[in-house]
Design an enzyme around this catalytic site. Structure first.
Site, short mmCIF file in Angstrom:
data_model
loop_
_atom_site.label_atom_id
_atom_site.label_comp_id
_atom_site.label_asym_id
_atom_site.label_seq_id
_atom_site.Cartn_x
_atom_site.Cartn_y
_atom_site.Cartn_z
CD GLN C 90 -3.17 -0.55 -0.09
OE1 GLN C 90 -2.91 0.51 -0.82
NE2 GLN C 90 -4.08 -1.52 -0.37
CB ALA C 282 7.94 5.60 1.59
N GLY C 284 7.33 -0.30 1.66
CA GLY C 284 6.43 -1.05 2.48
C GLY C 284 7.20 -1.88 3.43
N GLY C 286 5.51 -3.74 6.32
CA GLY C 286 4.67 -4.39 7.23
C GLY C 286 4.95 -5.83 7.49
CD GLU C 287 3.66 -9.34 3.32
OE1 GLU C 287 3.38 -10.63 3.26
OE2 GLU C 287 3.64 -8.35 2.43
#
Lengths: 291, 421, 341, 158
Positions: C90, C282, C284, C286-287
């Site tokens: 995202q 930027a 991601g 999260g994972e």
């Protein structure tokens, strides 16, 4: 579950009256931390619930000089916060502090722990070590049972359907005696004990064991005394060698008791740590007293 | 670059509603006159079924019981449409939805679940992915149990191992785990003021839900509206459809609002799991610790349904080398059907599993070569311009060395090595 | 006895759906009545902070404070499809779509303002703090509010779309460019093993995460703590206890996730090395924040005890057994008849 | 059905409740206070935590009829006259919130802890919230929030 009647009672008389009336259809609820789960999972299906959490008489801890009397409705939090269990009774303090979580300790009661009778109940091994007696009340009066016997011989001593557990009492240990406790859980909170060991210990000036009681949790069908270890250690000096031997004695008892259980191989080695911790903490305390 | 907002610790926009308890999750939504729904699920891992709902339908307060017969198009799935909304002939795992009871209260729905008779004609199940790969094993789906095979063939693997000074080979195994998000699945459906089937649910991907629900109901997508509430954690576990179609079907048929709340226990059997993997890894390096070759076999248990199995095992295969340049690589990565819970997306998506293998391989190699774990990584790791096992050039932003240096800086990893000398 | 050990894990993670599958994010902007700008985007807030971080990207481009922005991301009847809140995509994908939409929106505002202000060209027109103005003659200016009053609520709008660049891999050789961008990290763990009970206690953690650029550092830190905790559970506690397809540990009293007492303070280090194709660089995370932790724990356990645990989870039983037999626990022979075909 | 009286967030209620429902159901379904959540139904996750007569309880393990005569404080009762409780403010300020499902219960546990112990250590805070599971935050920012709450509360007292 479908409950037909619920009672929030104020006195023991009311409870025994209701128990007499509803018998096996009634269940006592205090903290609810075990029983509400059992209701949810339909492990039990009573028609009537009797809430005893508002009976003041059941909620006090009494220092009666020679004895301490704990009402069955006393919560773990109350025991943890009481000054009575700080010194040589801190084994009971520690056991209660290691129960579940703050929320469970705030509601869960010592009486519930006993009545539910799980082999993993944290507070029972220390209470057994103290030689505690429980008092059961019914319409026909009261009777007292040694906690240890209560589990061992349910047919004769176990709770009847019309009985209410009222209190637990035990003799206050003298200054030269100490109760200690160790628990093995899979995580640091909300942990069901895999093994617990409580020890009640008295040493003479030479460090020889004059009195010892050892009780275990999760090492059998119910919390129990570990008599073989007690017998082995009584009269001996506690040192590396004797403790090593004592561990072997416990392991032998376990081998017989837990034969064929898949958990035995692990428990028989892990028990070493618990017994060491429990006895070691006891010695450390008594050394402090003597110093 | 001067930045005014990016890079700042802005307060979360949803923080206020969440600390006050005002944030609504699906279970917090109540609509006047709504009915409740409960799902009947398979208790057997592999069986032909016959379902009789007649007794349950007679219960007072039961509005309707839905089964496969009521679903216009009874198949769904994120990649392959191998899930049924309600099983028609066969169940493939414990927890497969069979029927959906709608009633006036949760209690009456629970009673109805007990009165539905499911006759199971049990089939032999297969629970070990290795066994499942055998041609003679029971087939979970007609197409066979090997659902996907991903391959890397790069360089000359024989040559790579031949030139290796140290070779280590081990088999690693990781287990299925659950997302354990704190908010169990729940949802509410109703018909909105424009006549659209509206479902309020906590989901990771509302547009996908819309597409899937529309397909199952055989309706155009603009007739379906998904409203995402606050989502109580997801981690991949809210990607596959769970109760969305059940809710849509109920409100479409009955025209009354319907609510469903899963218990924790139902949540555990309703959603996907992390793929368990068996990873056999052979890694070779030269005297200086430079990696020369890796041969890896990965077998991922995707359980009873494909879900993201292809993508997870592909991603695992691409990442099994670890962040290291290796000139000669052979990877075979398989997704295999079994009668276990279905596995899908979970945080890391196959890449969480593979370092259990490649990072232990690196330490084992280092020990064989008398190196420390930091040095062996430093000389092999990706930097700017490195080429991956799939031939991709890492052109920019590859600060791996800096990451490792910052970690080691505070932990004194070299110290032990000195002690040992 | 207690034995201490240290271990490292490092990892890379490729963002997005990957393998040439069109990874599309769409965003739409509209000017609303109160002069506020609505960002319409199908990016789900699952707790990771998508709403906040994506809003920050929008605010940066539009030169506005976030209070002047609306974020509409819940209702499929209102917002365009921005793909799933997964694959750590995202921030990169939808962040880019928002960036493009914001730039298009700015162009549109400038184009309209040129007409409204009676200028010959858009040259020198700036968009800042809810106004469009000519930078070398400040009297020429018009506010968002004035524009919306004239044109009507929601009529001035612009869209943006971003598609990540990946290349499908060859089915025989696996050659291709399956993901982009890649994210990197390293984790170091120091722990103590109780050799009698097999219990593991984490003592010290250092965790460095490549973020490209941190849109909101505090949100990144929250992800790192959470990723560490989930990986800790994965490595040591969590077990569904599957028996013939049945999940025996199907409740929280049996499926054990870490409590606050099992967690430890994590030394978190954010590494910024902006990714040129990403919004403000930027990536991601999260994972990725979960990935290097479990292997670091396993390597530290080996360092402490001299035994390798090849099978998760490292329950006290499994560890104790490995220490007793001095054998690597879980090293099974993989006889794969099926594979020999 | 059973008649009970209780006080929730300072308001007295007289209710006729089903014998079978829990305090959590009473708060959510009857009183519309949906801040307390059900996460497990067996007292493990603490999402349903409320303060009952001064102590935290898992409201999923309390039968509604047992709450007769009690004082209940829920997350909805913390904000006073539009002003957040210092603990709520601290949770916002340090970023202790992610998905938010555990947050109400977590805040109630922190409140009960700080009511009893005005200056706990980080370890004591961890113990104080050990009955509240969180899957998102790894707890560390929640511990930070509790520490900041101590500061906010002290400032408030001054």
């Amino acid at each position: 579950m479908v409950l037909e009647g619920v009672y929030k009672v104020r006195s023991i008389d009311e409870v025994v009256e209701l128990l007499e009336k509803y018998r096996e259809n009634a269940k006592i609820i205090a903290g609810g931390t075990d029983i509400v789960i059992a209701l949810r999972n339909e492990k039990i299906t009573p028609k009537v619930l009797i809430d005893i959490s508002s009976i003041d008489e059941l909620k006090s801890i009494k220092d009666e000089g020679e004895f301490i009397k704990i009402g069955a409705g006393v919560t773990f939090t109350k025991i943890v916060e009481s000054s009575l269990f700080q010194k040589n009774l801190w084994g009971l303090y520690k056991a209660c502090r290691l129960v579940g979580s703050p929320q469970i300790r705030n509601k869960g009661t010592i009486g519930g722990n006993i009545a539910n009778g799980s082999p993993a109940a944290d507070s029972i091994p220390p209470l057994i070590c103290l030689g505690s007696t429980i008092t059961l009340a019914s319409k026909n009066g009261k009777r007292k049972v040694l906690l240890e016997e209560y589990y061992k011989d349910k047919a004769n001593y176990g709770m009847k359907e019309d009985e209410l557990l009222v209190s637990i009492d035990f003799k206050k240990p003298t200054e030269n005696r100490v109760l200690s406790f160790a628990k093995l859980g899979l995580r640091k909170a909300l942990a069901i004990s895999r093994i617990s060991i409580a020890t009640f210990l008295e040493l003479d000036k030479k460090g020889q064991v004059t009195t010892i009681r050892v009780a275990s949790g999760s090492l059998g069908k119910y919390p129990m005394r570990e008599l073989e270890v007690e017998e082995f250690l009584c009269g001996r000096k506690l040192n590396e060698r004797t403790i090593d031997e004592a561990i072997k004695v416990v392991q032998q008892s376990m081998d017989e008791r837990l034969k064929g259980r898949s958990t035995l191989p692990y428990k028989r080695v892990a028990v070493e740590s618990m017994l060491r911790e429990s006895i070691g903490d006891g010695i450390k305390f008594l050394d402090g007293v003597r110093a | 670059m001067r930045l005014d907002v990016v890079g700042k610790n802005l307060i979360r926009v949803d923080a206020y509603s969440k600390v006050t308890g005002k944030a609504l999750y699906p279970q917090d939504i109540y609509i006047d006159g709504m009915a409740y729904g409960k799902t009947l699920r398979s208790e057997k891992p592999h069986a032909y079924i016959k379902v009789d709902t007649r007794e349950a339908e007679k219960l007072e307060g039961i509005i309707k019981i839905f089964t496969y017969k009521d679903v216009p198009k009874n198949s769904h799935g994120v990649v392959f449409k191998d899930h049924e909304v309600f099983c028609e002939k066969k169940v493939r795992r414990i927890g497969d939805p069979i029927a959906f009871v709608v009633g006036e209260s949760e209690r009456v729905c629970e009673l109805a679940l007990k009165k539905i008779v499911v006759h199971y004609d049990e089939l032999e199940g297969v629970f070990d992915p290795l066994l499942a790969m055998d041609e003679n094993s029971p087939k979970v789906h007609e197409s066979g149990n090997i659902m996907y095979h991903y391959k890397i063939r790069k360089g000359n693997i024989k040559e790579g191992f031949k030139n290796s000074h140290a070779i280590v080979e081990n088999t690693y195994k990781t287990h299925m785990v659950d997302h354990a998000f704190l908010q169990p699945e729940a949802g509410v459906s109703f018909i909105d003021d424009k006549g659209r089937i509206t479902i309020m649910v906590a989901t990771q991907y509302p547009h996908y839900d819309r597409e899937e629900v529309a397909a199952n109901l055989n309706l155009p997508q603009d007739q379906i509206r998904i409203i995402n509430t606050n989502v109580g954690g997801a981690f991949g576990g809210r990607e596959d459809i769970s109760l969305q179609t059940h809710l849509a079907l109920a409100v479409y048929t009955l025209k009354i609002p319907v609510k469903v709340i899963y218990s924790r226990e139902e949540s555990f059997i309703a959603h996907s799991k992390r793929h368990s993997m068996i990873m056999k890894c052979k890694t070779g390096a030269d005297k200086d610790g430079k990696l020369l070759a890796m041969k890896a076999v990965i077998i991922g248990d995707t359980g009873a349904y494909a879900s993201w199995g292809t993508n997870v095992l592909r991603k695992a295969g691409v990442h099994i080398t670890g962040p290291y340049y290796i000139p000669n690589v052979v990877v075979d990565s398989y997704a295999v059907y079994t009668n276990n819970p279905f596995a899908g997306a979970m945080r890391g998506f196959g890449v969480t599993q593979v370092p259990i293998a490649h990072e232990q391989q690196m330490d084992i190699l280092a020990e064989e070569l008398g190196m420390d774990p930091v040095s062996i990584r430093m000389i092999n790791m990706f930097g700017k311009g490195s080429v991956t096992a799939t031939g991709q050039v890492l052109t920019e932003s590859v600060p791996l060395e800096e990451c490792l240096e910052k970690v080691v800086e505070g932990m004194d990893f070299y110290h032990r090595e000195e002690e040992a000398k | 006895m207690k034995k201490r050990g240290k271990g490292i894990g490092i990892s890379f993670y490729g963002t997005g759906y990957g393998n040439g599958f069109p990874d599309v994010s769409k965003a739409k902007l509209r000017l609303h009545d109160n002069g506020k700008i609505g960002i319409y985007v199908g990016a789900t807030e699952v707790g990771q902070g998508a709403k906040t971080a994506l809003l920050q990207i929008g605010a940066e481009i539009l030169n506005l404070s976030t209070e002047n922005l609306l974020f509409i991301s819940e209702d499929t009847s209102l917002m365009p499809d921005s793909g799933t809140a997964a694959a750590s995509r995202q921030t990169y994908n939808t962040g880019n779509a928002i960036k493009i939409a914001c730039e298009n929106f700015k162009d549109k505002l400038i184009e309209i303002s040129k007409e409204e202000l009676g200028l010959n060209s858009t040259h020198g027109l700036m968009v800042e703090k809810g106004e469009i103005y000519l930078e070398f003659f400040l009297q020429k200016r018009i506010s968002f509010k004035e524009l919306v009053n004239k044109y009507g609520d929601g009529t001035i709008e612009a869209e943006g779309e971003f598609i990540a660049q990946t290349v499908e891999m060859d089915p025989e050789t696996g050659q291709g460019a399956p993901y982009w961008p890649y994210t990197f990290n390293a984790c170091g763990v120091e722990l103590e093993v109780d050799t009698l009970t097999g219990r593991v206690e984490i003592l010290n953690v250092r965790f460095a995460q490549d973020v490209g650029r941190a849109v909101n550092p505090r949100l990144v830190e929250g992800q790192m703590d959470g990723g560490f905790a989930m990986a800790l559970g994965y490595a040591l506690f969590e077990d569904l206890n599957l028996v013939k397809g049945q999940i025996k540990s199907n409740k929280f009293s049996r499926y054990l996730i870490p409590t606050a007492m099992d967690m430890i303070d994590v030394e978190k280090i954010l590494i910024e090395d902006p990714e040129p194709t990403a919004p403000y660089g930027a990536k991601g995370i999260g994972e990725p924040v979960m990935i290097p932790v479990a292997p670091a724990i396993l390597n530290a356990i080996y360092d402490a005890t001299g035994v390798r645990i090849l099978e998760l989870p490292v329950t006290p039983e499994r560890l104790r057994k490995a220490m007793d037999t001095k054998k690597n626990e879980g090293n099974f022979n993989m006889e794969l008849n099926a594979l020999k075909r | 059905m059973k008649d009970i009286k209780l006080n929730v967030n300072g308001k007295d209620y007289t209710l006729n409740v089903d014998e079978n429902i829990k305090l959590l159901g009473l708060l959510r379904d009857e009183l519309g206070l949906t801040g307390a959540k059900e996460g497990c139904g067996e007292g493990e996750c603490g999402a349903c935590t409320v303060i009952m007569d001064g102590e935290t309880v898992n409201s999923c393990l309390v039968m509604a009829f047992q709450a007769d005569g009690s004082n209940i404080l829920t997350i909805e009762g913390l904000e006073q006259n539009g002003e957040l409780h210092p603990i709520q403010q601290a949770f916002i300020d340090v970023g202790a919130v992610q998905c938010g499902y555990c947050t109400p219960g977590m805040i109630m546990s922190v409140k009960a802890l700080l009511d009893k112990n005005t200056n706990p250590t980080r370890e004591e805070i961890r113990e104080g919230i050990s009955g509240n599971l969180c899957r998102c935050t790894g707890y560390n920012k929640i511990v930070d929030a509790a520490e900041l709450s101590i500061k906010y509360l002290e400032e408030g007292r001054r």
